[in-house]
Design an enzyme around this catalytic site. Structure first.
Site, PDB file in Angstrom:
ATOM      1  N   LYS A 174       2.014   2.132 -11.443  1.00 40.53           N
ATOM      2  CA  LYS A 174       0.755   1.565 -10.954  1.00 40.53           C
ATOM      3  C   LYS A 174       0.199   0.496 -11.883  1.00 40.53           C
ATOM      4  CE  LYS A 174      -0.131   3.458  -6.963  1.00 40.53           C
ATOM      5  NZ  LYS A 174       0.149   2.627  -5.771  1.00 40.53           N
TER       6      LYS A 174
ATOM      7  N   TYR B  47       3.931   7.769 -12.096  1.00 37.72           N
ATOM      8  CA  TYR B  47       2.996   7.065 -11.211  1.00 37.72           C
ATOM      9  C   TYR B  47       2.135   6.075 -12.019  1.00 37.72           C
ATOM     10  CZ  TYR B  47      -0.682   6.959  -7.553  1.00 37.72           C
ATOM     11  OH  TYR B  47      -1.593   6.592  -6.591  1.00 37.72           O
ATOM     12  N   SER B  48       1.671   6.512 -13.201  1.00 34.43           N
ATOM     13  CA  SER B  48       0.840   5.639 -14.045  1.00 34.43           C
ATOM     14  C   SER B  48       1.610   4.393 -14.456  1.00 34.43           C
ATOM     15  CB  SER B  48       0.410   6.363 -15.322  1.00 34.43           C
ATOM     16  OG  SER B  48      -0.226   7.571 -15.024  1.00 34.43           O
TER      17      SER B  48
ATOM     18  N   ASN C   4       0.805  -1.221   0.000  1.00 33.86           N
ATOM     19  CA  ASN C   4       0.000   0.000   0.000  1.00 33.86           C
ATOM     20  C   ASN C   4       0.842   1.277   0.000  1.00 33.86           C
ATOM     21  OD1 ASN C   4      -2.503   1.712   0.886  1.00 33.86           O
ATOM     22  ND2 ASN C   4      -0.983   2.014   2.507  1.00 33.86           N
TER      23      ASN C   4
ATOM     24  N   ALA D 266      -9.687   7.667  -2.333  1.00 32.82           N
ATOM     25  CA  ALA D 266      -9.950   8.041  -0.943  1.00 32.82           C
ATOM     26  C   ALA D 266      -9.375   9.416  -0.653  1.00 32.82           C
ATOM     27  CB  ALA D 266      -9.333   7.015   0.012  1.00 32.82           C
ATOM     28  N   GLY D 267     -10.015  10.111   0.240  1.00 32.90           N
ATOM     29  CA  GLY D 267      -9.465  11.365   0.734  1.00 32.90           C
ATOM     30  C   GLY D 267      -8.290  11.054   1.648  1.00 32.90           C
ATOM     31  N   SER D 268      -7.119  11.558   1.292  1.00 28.22           N
ATOM     32  CA  SER D 268      -5.922  11.336   2.111  1.00 28.22           C
ATOM     33  C   SER D 268      -4.962  12.476   1.814  1.00 28.22           C
ATOM     34  CB  SER D 268      -5.255   9.999   1.754  1.00 28.22           C
ATOM     35  OG  SER D 268      -4.581  10.120   0.512  1.00 28.22           O
ATOM     36  N   ARG D 269      -3.806  12.460   2.439  1.00 32.93           N
ATOM     37  CA  ARG D 269      -2.859  13.548   2.166  1.00 32.93           C
ATOM     38  C   ARG D 269      -2.352  13.492   0.730  1.00 32.93           C
ATOM     39  NH1 ARG D 269       2.827  12.080   5.020  1.00 32.93           N
ATOM     40  NH2 ARG D 269       3.264  10.313   3.687  1.00 32.93           N
TER      41      ARG D 269
HETATM   42  P1  NAI Z   1      -1.014   8.414   2.356  1.00 35.43           P
HETATM   43  O1  NAI Z   1       0.058   9.385   1.987  1.00 35.43           O
HETATM   44  O2  NAI Z   1      -2.068   8.856   3.292  1.00 35.43           O
HETATM   45  O3  NAI Z   1      -0.348   7.094   2.944  1.00 35.43           O
HETATM   46  C1  NAI Z   1       0.755   6.492   2.323  1.00 35.43           C
HETATM   47  C2  NAI Z   1       1.739   6.050   3.394  1.00 35.43           C
HETATM   48  O4  NAI Z   1       2.849   5.398   2.775  1.00 35.43           O
HETATM   49  C3  NAI Z   1       2.326   7.236   4.169  1.00 35.43           C
HETATM   50  O5  NAI Z   1       2.082   7.060   5.558  1.00 35.43           O
HETATM   51  C4  NAI Z   1       3.815   7.189   3.856  1.00 35.43           C
HETATM   52  O6  NAI Z   1       4.641   7.579   4.942  1.00 35.43           O
HETATM   53  C5  NAI Z   1       4.008   5.734   3.485  1.00 35.43           C
HETATM   54  N1  NAI Z   1       5.195   5.541   2.656  1.00 35.43           N
HETATM   55  C6  NAI Z   1       5.574   6.303   1.604  1.00 35.43           C
HETATM   56  N2  NAI Z   1       6.712   5.823   1.084  1.00 35.43           N
HETATM   57  C7  NAI Z   1       7.064   4.747   1.819  1.00 35.43           C
HETATM   58  C8  NAI Z   1       8.128   3.822   1.764  1.00 35.43           C
HETATM   59  N3  NAI Z   1       9.102   3.943   0.850  1.00 35.43           N
HETATM   60  N4  NAI Z   1       8.171   2.819   2.653  1.00 35.43           N
HETATM   61  C9  NAI Z   1       7.197   2.695   3.604  1.00 35.43           C
HETATM   62  N5  NAI Z   1       6.167   3.566   3.713  1.00 35.43           N
HETATM   63  C10 NAI Z   1       6.095   4.562   2.832  1.00 35.43           C
HETATM   64  O7  NAI Z   1      -1.647   7.918   0.981  1.00 35.43           O
HETATM   65  P2  NAI Z   1      -2.950   7.035   0.632  1.00 35.43           P
HETATM   66  O8  NAI Z   1      -3.859   7.875  -0.156  1.00 35.43           O
HETATM   67  O9  NAI Z   1      -3.453   6.343   1.814  1.00 35.43           O
HETATM   68  O10 NAI Z   1      -2.322   5.997  -0.412  1.00 35.43           O
HETATM   69  C11 NAI Z   1      -2.147   4.625  -0.157  1.00 35.43           C
HETATM   70  C12 NAI Z   1      -1.908   3.915  -1.481  1.00 35.43           C
HETATM   71  O11 NAI Z   1      -3.061   4.043  -2.306  1.00 35.43           O
HETATM   72  C13 NAI Z   1      -0.736   4.473  -2.298  1.00 35.43           C
HETATM   73  O12 NAI Z   1      -0.071   3.410  -2.935  1.00 35.43           O
HETATM   74  C14 NAI Z   1      -1.423   5.336  -3.328  1.00 35.43           C
HETATM   75  O13 NAI Z   1      -0.651   5.506  -4.493  1.00 35.43           O
HETATM   76  C15 NAI Z   1      -2.675   4.520  -3.579  1.00 35.43           C
HETATM   77  N6  NAI Z   1      -3.769   5.274  -4.171  1.00 35.43           N
HETATM   78  C16 NAI Z   1      -4.441   6.198  -3.425  1.00 35.43           C
HETATM   79  C17 NAI Z   1      -5.475   6.890  -3.998  1.00 35.43           C
HETATM   80  C18 NAI Z   1      -6.301   7.850  -3.223  1.00 35.43           C
HETATM   81  O14 NAI Z   1      -7.320   8.327  -3.766  1.00 35.43           O
HETATM   82  N7  NAI Z   1      -5.950   8.169  -1.982  1.00 35.43           N
HETATM   83  C19 NAI Z   1      -5.826   6.736  -5.421  1.00 35.43           C
HETATM   84  C20 NAI Z   1      -5.115   5.683  -6.084  1.00 35.43           C
HETATM   85  C21 NAI Z   1      -4.111   4.998  -5.469  1.00 35.43           C
END
Ligand code: NAI
Length: 304
Positions: free
Chosen positions: A168, A164-165, A99, A196-199
């Protein structure tokens, strides 16, 4: 009504579980009886810095609710040490949720080599590295549930997200092959494209959208795909805000040219309507479905 899905005694490794989606998964699994390895590097949304705070906070939240969890602060790029931490803390791995993620958005003509490589390293190589380390454990026990996190940007493309594309959609390719290789060992591998809403998304979504698109709406599908009674493998799902849907490939019936060896570009133009007509589309799901068409065309060639 389906009985409550439980994960008692299962060891779940969740990367990037200190925030957003990963945190929601971690709290869920912790509340449903699993032992959770909460991995998070604790860096910024662009991959800068690191801290133990994010993972520790989630571990404390799980423990406060009576659950079992341990923190790990390694980057997914060092996948082996994350799996080693799970083995050290809990003795095995049953479920792996890839994730963790960051963004380095920029239009392609402005994208630096570093922006490209960093994103591929974290998303594609990172998911590879953790999964590759967990794979022998799962194979040896004849059981596993592995999840990869793709994105609509990977499936459809998105302006400013070439790096990113690529990463992914690469993950979906990886998942497809691991689903095939894992099947005989009881390892199921699926992919989600969440919203999802996230940072990661708070700068492109309105505050109302961030509030409506709670990570908690993604977690139920993740839970089901990771449950021992779920037989789904090789699937790709879009999920968010209470919407869950499965995707598949679609292919036109196409056109088989008589005497394919003599095929000219003009022949292609003359049959373009049939080549691109989806009115009688098929849904190929295995590489053999491609071979069947190509071999059929070459048999046709030999017989003419
Ligand atoms: P987020 O930024 O809230 O959480 C991601 C977490 O990954 C952060 O806590 C960060 O510290 C951690 N992280 C980053 N690089 C890391 C590494 N090298 N090793 C270990 N941890 C690391 O982001 P979110 O939105 O929760 O995203 C989760 C996943 O979902 C990601 O892969 C993102 O690309 C994917 N995603 C999210 C979408 C969205 O709408 N939020 C849309 C499509 C995909």
């Amino acid at each position: 009504m389906t009985d409550q899905l439980r994960f008692d005694g299962r060891v779940v490794v969740i990367t990037g579980a200190g925030n957003g989606l990963g945190r929601s998964y971690a709290l869920f699994f912790g509340a449903r009886g699993a032992k959770v390895l909460v991995n998070d590097l604790g860096g910024g949304r662009h991959g800068d810095g690191r801290s133990s705070e994010a993972a520790n906070t989630v571990v404390n939240e799980i423990r406060a609710l009576g659950g079992t969890a341990a923190a790990n602060f390694d980057s997914v790029e060092e996948g082996g040490s994350i799996v080693a931490a799970a083995l050290d803390q809990f003795g095995t791995v049953d479920i792996l949720i890839n994730n963790a993620g960051i963004l380095r958005d920029s239009s392609f003509h402005k994208m630096s080599q570093e922006d490209w490589q960093r994103i591929l390293r974290v998303h594609l190589h990172g998911s590879f590295a953790v999964t590759h380390a967990a794979w022998p454990v799962l194979r040896a026990k004849g059981y596993g549930r592995v999840l990869f996190t793709s994105s609509g940007a990977g499936i459809y493309g998105n302006f400013g997200q070439a790096n990113y594309s690529a990463a992914k959609l690469g993950l979906y390719g990886l998942a497809n092959t691991l689903a095939i290789e894992g099947r005989s060992k009881g390892i199921h591998v699926n992919t989600i494209a969440p919203i999802a809403g996230s940072r990661l998304t708070e700068t492109i979504l309105s505050p109302e959208q961030v509030a409506a698109l709670k990570p908690e709406y993604v977690t139920p599908l993740v839970a089901w795909l990771c449950h021992h009674s779920c037989t789904e493998t090789g699937g790709l799902f879009e999920v968010g805000a209470g919407y869950c849907a499965k995707l598949r490939w679609e292919r036109t019936r196409g056109h088989v040219f008589a005497g394919g060896g003599g095929l000219t570009p003009e022949d292609v133009v003359d049959h373009w309507a049939a080549i691109t007509d989806f009115s009688e589309a098929e849904h190929p799901s295995r590489i053999e479905d491609t071979f069947a068409q190509v071999l059929g065309a070459s048999a046709n060639e030999r017989s003419t």
